[in-house]
Design a protein around this motif. Structure first.
Motif, mmCIF file in Angstrom:
data_model
loop_
_atom_site.group_PDB
_atom_site.id
_atom_site.type_symbol
_atom_site.label_atom_id
_atom_site.label_comp_id
_atom_site.label_asym_id
_atom_site.label_seq_id
_atom_site.Cartn_x
_atom_site.Cartn_y
_atom_site.Cartn_z
ATOM 1 N N LEU A 265 6.936 -82.434 39.766
ATOM 2 C CA LEU A 265 6.202 -83.235 40.752
ATOM 3 C C LEU A 265 7.116 -84.263 41.413
ATOM 4 C CD1 LEU A 265 2.723 -84.122 39.169
ATOM 5 C CD2 LEU A 265 3.159 -82.866 41.295
ATOM 6 N N ILE A 266 8.038 -84.810 40.625
ATOM 7 C CA ILE A 266 8.984 -85.797 41.175
ATOM 8 C C ILE A 266 9.862 -85.116 42.221
ATOM 9 C CG2 ILE A 266 10.932 -87.319 40.609
ATOM 10 C CD1 ILE A 266 9.564 -87.845 37.896
ATOM 11 N N THR A 267 10.314 -83.908 41.909
ATOM 12 C CA THR A 267 11.151 -83.158 42.855
ATOM 13 C C THR A 267 10.357 -82.763 44.099
ATOM 14 O OG1 THR A 267 12.182 -82.198 40.897
ATOM 15 C CG2 THR A 267 12.759 -81.221 43.031
ATOM 16 N N ARG A 268 9.196 -82.130 43.857
ATOM 17 C CA ARG A 268 8.412 -81.620 44.992
ATOM 18 C C ARG A 268 7.956 -82.730 45.928
ATOM 19 N NH1 ARG A 268 5.894 -76.787 45.264
ATOM 20 N NH2 ARG A 268 6.646 -75.212 43.833
ATOM 21 N N LYS A 269 7.656 -83.900 45.346
ATOM 22 C CA LYS A 269 7.204 -85.012 46.189
ATOM 23 C C LYS A 269 8.370 -85.865 46.725
ATOM 24 C CE LYS A 269 2.605 -86.006 44.234
ATOM 25 N NZ LYS A 269 1.775 -87.127 43.726
ATOM 26 N N ASN A 270 9.585 -85.542 46.333
ATOM 27 C CA ASN A 270 10.756 -86.339 46.758
ATOM 28 C C ASN A 270 10.590 -87.812 46.382
ATOM 29 O OD1 ASN A 270 12.832 -84.861 48.862
ATOM 30 N ND2 ASN A 270 10.840 -83.881 48.752
ATOM 31 N N LEU A 271 10.211 -88.059 45.126
ATOM 32 C CA LEU A 271 9.931 -89.440 44.708
ATOM 33 C C LEU A 271 11.199 -90.190 44.327
ATOM 34 C CD1 LEU A 271 6.750 -88.954 42.462
ATOM 35 C CD2 LEU A 271 6.879 -89.408 44.918
ATOM 36 N N THR A 272 11.151 -91.495 44.520
ATOM 37 C CA THR A 272 12.175 -92.392 43.985
ATOM 38 C C THR A 272 11.526 -93.161 42.844
ATOM 39 O OG1 THR A 272 13.128 -92.671 46.174
ATOM 40 C CG2 THR A 272 13.676 -94.359 44.535
ATOM 41 N N VAL A 273 12.174 -93.167 41.680
ATOM 42 C CA VAL A 273 11.637 -93.899 40.525
ATOM 43 C C VAL A 273 12.659 -94.946 40.110
ATOM 44 C CG1 VAL A 273 10.866 -93.729 38.129
ATOM 45 C CG2 VAL A 273 10.377 -91.859 39.715
ATOM 46 N N ARG A 274 12.222 -96.201 40.022
ATOM 47 C CA ARG A 274 13.142 -97.256 39.581
ATOM 48 C C ARG A 274 12.487 -98.137 38.544
ATOM 49 N NH1 ARG A 274 17.125 -100.525 43.123
ATOM 50 N NH2 ARG A 274 17.564 -101.016 40.953
ATOM 51 N N GLY A 275 13.234 -98.503 37.517
ATOM 52 C CA GLY A 275 12.753 -99.451 36.515
ATOM 53 C C GLY A 275 13.329 -100.832 36.811
ATOM 54 N N PHE A 276 12.556 -101.862 36.460
ATOM 55 C CA PHE A 276 13.035 -103.238 36.668
ATOM 56 C C PHE A 276 12.734 -104.072 35.438
ATOM 57 C CE2 PHE A 276 11.923 -101.582 40.861
ATOM 58 C CZ PHE A 276 13.130 -101.745 41.521
ATOM 59 N N LEU A 277 13.768 -104.625 34.838
ATOM 60 C CA LEU A 277 13.628 -105.532 33.707
ATOM 61 C C LEU A 277 14.460 -106.757 34.071
ATOM 62 C CD1 LEU A 277 12.597 -105.601 30.650
ATOM 63 C CD2 LEU A 277 14.912 -104.912 30.048
ATOM 64 N N ARG A 278 13.805 -107.903 34.215
ATOM 65 C CA ARG A 278 14.449 -109.137 34.687
ATOM 66 C C ARG A 278 14.776 -109.081 36.182
ATOM 67 N NH1 ARG A 278 16.246 -108.615 29.355
ATOM 68 N NH2 ARG A 278 18.127 -107.503 29.892
ATOM 69 N N TYR A 279 15.327 -110.200 36.677
ATOM 70 C CA TYR A 279 15.506 -110.368 38.127
ATOM 71 C C TYR A 279 16.778 -111.157 38.387
ATOM 72 C CZ TYR A 279 13.205 -114.743 36.654
ATOM 73 O OH TYR A 279 12.886 -115.900 35.986
ATOM 74 N N ASP A 280 17.232 -111.167 39.619
ATOM 75 C CA ASP A 280 18.346 -112.049 39.977
ATOM 76 C C ASP A 280 17.829 -113.484 39.844
ATOM 77 O OD1 ASP A 280 20.205 -110.096 40.540
ATOM 78 O OD2 ASP A 280 19.712 -110.010 42.681
ATOM 79 N N PRO A 281 18.587 -114.363 39.147
ATOM 80 C CA PRO A 281 18.041 -115.680 38.796
ATOM 81 C C PRO A 281 17.537 -116.505 39.979
ATOM 82 C CG PRO A 281 20.301 -115.415 37.936
ATOM 83 C CD PRO A 281 19.906 -114.118 38.540
ATOM 84 N N TRP A 282 18.119 -116.308 41.153
ATOM 85 C CA TRP A 282 17.689 -117.107 42.307
ATOM 86 C C TRP A 282 16.310 -116.672 42.817
ATOM 87 C CZ3 TRP A 282 22.220 -114.472 41.742
ATOM 88 C CH2 TRP A 282 22.286 -113.204 42.355
ATOM 89 N N TYR A 283 15.780 -115.562 42.277
ATOM 90 C CA TYR A 283 14.405 -115.195 42.634
ATOM 91 C C TYR A 283 13.393 -116.210 42.115
ATOM 92 C CZ TYR A 283 14.951 -111.019 45.338
ATOM 93 O OH TYR A 283 15.246 -110.166 46.369
ATOM 94 N N LEU A 284 13.782 -116.998 41.123
ATOM 95 C CA LEU A 284 12.871 -118.059 40.677
ATOM 96 C C LEU A 284 12.706 -119.108 41.778
ATOM 97 C CD1 LEU A 284 11.070 -119.388 38.616
ATOM 98 C CD2 LEU A 284 13.096 -120.313 37.474
ATOM 99 N N HIS A 285 13.772 -119.326 42.540
ATOM 100 C CA HIS A 285 13.666 -120.255 43.667
ATOM 101 C C HIS A 285 12.756 -119.678 44.748
ATOM 102 C CE1 HIS A 285 15.196 -122.547 47.257
ATOM 103 N NE2 HIS A 285 14.854 -123.501 46.425
#
Ligand SMILES: [Zn+2]
Ligand SMILES: [Zn+2]
Length: 364
Positions: free
Chosen positions: A295-315
């Protein structure tokens, strides 16, 4: 002067420990914690599901007041002057600037991010968790001043939930006019709804708890998908198609922490869709699910995981709240307050998933 920390000493076992409140080294800041939240990660850590955080001080979402400034600290990380008594928020992890991730300029990939939080509370300066009377901001830790207009209730979740959502939705490139489906209306999902709405996206939220679905609408969802009404992943995928008038969502954000939500993300996404996986953080046999990679292939999906952030995102999170804090009911993210002595009860309340967050007021 003595302070207290809520230390994890075994699975589901918390002990209050007392230590001298340290004087800050040059570049460091000591805060008095004014308010902390119980985040879903705290619940995982409490159940010993984090390999690193097993004998540390609990808590990471919080706001505090400057109790002592180390030599040389005159401003926050945005150059704003700071003085004793100012309220600040701090990024709960480190960017060491020396590891493989930091070397690429990807501070959210720092391999040493939990180096301080993972310490045993007996190790000075003791106060590396937020379920405590005080918190020690290391010289390498980003922190930002909180504007007076923002209440403690509004900013306490900025350094985890809100900053994380701003980062994930930037990196998954959510654009104005796109359809986003948010799986889960806990704290992360509600923040994400507000951020996505603010960006001009069409926002749909999936959950099974009526109070949470109602909150999702208050936080900007155009419509909600009630899991008690649409009982299977295929029902929900069909509902998403109806709501979007398309073959699925442009962006799916998973913030449930339930493994089965991930194959459902794949069902909910339309052709060319992007999936941001944030809620699922546990590994091991209890967290495995069946998935159809085709399904990922057929739908041409992009999958990304995110754990934590660039610290300036708190600003960015503080700037976002300063701009929209009257548009969404941030005060409703928590229900009642708990003292440090009631920390186990607060964590169990957070685990029940009825309210978004349980609030902890350590110095009440
Ligand atoms: Zn958190
Ligand atoms: Zn690093």
């Amino acid at each position: 002067m003595k302070g207290q920390v809520a230390a994890l000493v075994g699975p589901e076992t918390v002990e209050l420990k007392e230590f001298d409140v340290p004087d800050p080294e040059p570049g460091a800041v000591v805060l008095e914690v004014t308010r902390a939240n119980v985040c879903g990660s705290d619940v995982h850590i409490y159940h010993y599901e984090s390999p690193l955080l097993r004998n540390s001080v609990l808590g990471h979402e919080f706001v505090g007041r400057v109790h002592a400034l180390g030599a040389g600290v005159t401003t926050d990380y945005a150059g704003e002057p700071v003085e004793l008594g100012d309220r600040v928020v701090a990024v709960y992890f480190l960017a060491c600037r020396r590891c493989a991730g930091c070397l690429k300029g990807e501070f959210s990939l720092c391999r040493n991010s939990l180096r301080l939080w993972a310490r045993r509370p007996e190790e000075a300066p003791h106060f590396y968790g937020a379920f405590a009377t005080h918190y020690y901001v290391d010289p390498e830790q980003y922190f930002y001043k909180v504007p007076d207009a923002l209440s403690d209730e509004t900013v306490a979740g900025a350094n985890c939930g809100l900053a994380q959502m701003l980062f994930a939705l930037d990196r998954i490139d959510l654009r104005s006019g796109e359809n986003i489906v948010i799986q889960g209306a806990g704290g992360l999902g509600l923040y994400a709804a507000a951020v996505a709405r603010d960006r001009g996206a069409r926002v749909f939220v999936v959950d099974a708890v009526p109070e949470r679905l109602e909150l999702a609408r208050a936080f900007g969802a155009h419509d909600v998908i009630d899991m008690r009404e649409h009982t299977t992943p295929l029902d929900r995928a069909k509902r998403v198609q109806e709501l979007t008038g398309s073959d699925g969502a442009d962006v799916v954000l998973e913030v449930t922490g339930v493994a089965a939500a991930f194959p459902e993300s794949v069902e909910l996404a339309g052709i060319g869709g992007r999936i941001a996986s944030v809620g699922n953080i546990n590994v091991g046999p209890a967290h495995e699910v069946a998935l159809t990679p085709g399904l990922i292939t057929r739908k041409n999906l992009t999958v990304r995981g995110f754990l934590r952030y660039d610290p300036w995102y708190l600003h960015k999170a503080i700037e976002f709240l300063a701009r929209v804090h009257e548009d969404y009911p941030f005060g409703r993210l928590t229900d009642r307050d708990y003292s440090l002595a009631e920390i186990t009860e607060a964590i169990q309340r957070g685990a029940a998933r009825q309210v978004a967050r349980a609030g902890v007021v350590p110095n009440a």
